[in-house]
Design an enzyme around this catalytic site. Structure first.
Site, PDB file in Angstrom:
ATOM      1  N   ASP A  10      -8.088 -26.953 -18.381  1.00 51.04           N
ATOM      2  CA  ASP A  10      -8.727 -27.549 -17.220  1.00 51.04           C
ATOM      3  C   ASP A  10      -7.680 -28.456 -16.579  1.00 51.04           C
ATOM      4  OD1 ASP A  10     -10.790 -28.459 -15.451  1.00 51.04           O
ATOM      5  OD2 ASP A  10     -10.953 -30.259 -16.680  1.00 51.04           O
ATOM      6  N   ASP A  12      -8.412 -31.432 -13.969  1.00 51.29           N
ATOM      7  CA  ASP A  12      -8.841 -32.823 -13.815  1.00 51.29           C
ATOM      8  C   ASP A  12      -9.239 -33.418 -15.165  1.00 51.29           C
ATOM      9  OD1 ASP A  12      -8.554 -32.113 -11.216  1.00 51.29           O
ATOM     10  OD2 ASP A  12     -10.651 -32.307 -10.648  1.00 51.29           O
TER      11      ASP A  12
END
Length: 216
Positions: A10, A12
């Site tokens: 991922d 963020d």
């Protein structure tokens, strides 16, 4: 030691910390609507799509808006957010990330991005990581946001691998759920009491090495 063939990250909260930028932008919208909005509220939006995030903020204020009004609000929120993230630098990469990416590359483990953010290309360019991911799947490529597993399944498919060959790194509950629904092993990055559905939880990416995969 059994190593995965790929790691899917991922963006963020795992690679870079964009939470403060999201908070500033969402708070600007909430303030305009006279809806109280705190950093704790902002945490609940991690991994959630832009439109759904706006709906949740409106719910906090007991308000409803039309689809077109929500789109107008989210567009303006995004302009504020993009203005902030476009000024990011390599110094905004979270501690330990570059070293771990180097370690994976040195051991021929493929590296992919699996982010719901449509701004992922802007962020990767700003922090100088655009060329580090062999595959980058973001919000511009998917129809379903996390916790739907589409973003990770598409990443694995583009790598020519099965979910069993990959390990996902996630910091959000919705992301962990997406990984598990896609039959991926998942390492949560953050608080263990929040990310308890992950196969393993680490506080951050500092000083981790390949032995982490033995714990899965």
């Amino acid at each position: 030691m059994t190593l995965p063939k790929a790691c899917i990250f991922d963006l963020d909260g795992v690679i870079v910390d964009t939470v403060p930028a999201h908070f500033v932008a969402w708070k600007a919208m909430a303030d305009e609507l006279n809806i109280p909005f705190t950093e704790i509220d902002n945490e609940q939006l991690k991994g959630v799509s832009r439109t759904e995030s706006m709906r949740r903020i409106l719910e906090m204020g007991g308000m409803t808006k039309s689809a077109s009004e929500i789109e107008e609000l989210t567009t303006r929120k995004n302009h504020i957010y993009v203005d902030i993230i476009s000024k990011m630098t390599p110094n905004d990469i979270l501690p330990g990330v570059v070293e771990f990416l180097d370690l994976l590359k040195d051991n021929d483990i493929a590296i992919a991005l699996g982010s719901s953010s449509k701004n992922a290309p802007v962020i990767l360019k700003a922090v100088g990581l655009s060329d580090r991911f062999e595959v980058a799947v973001d919000g511009n490529h998917i129809s379903h946001s996390k916790p739907h597993p589409e973003v990770f399944l598409l990443g694995a498919d583009q790598l020519g691998l099965s979910p069993a060959d990959c390990v996902v790194f996630e910091d959000a509950i919705s992301g962990v759920q997406a990984a598990k629904r896609g039959n991926f092993k998942c390492i949560g990055v953050g608080e263990s009491d929040i990310l308890h559905e992950a196969d393993l939880v680490i506080p951050d990416m500092k000083a981790i090495d390949l032995s982490i995969f033995n714990q899965l």
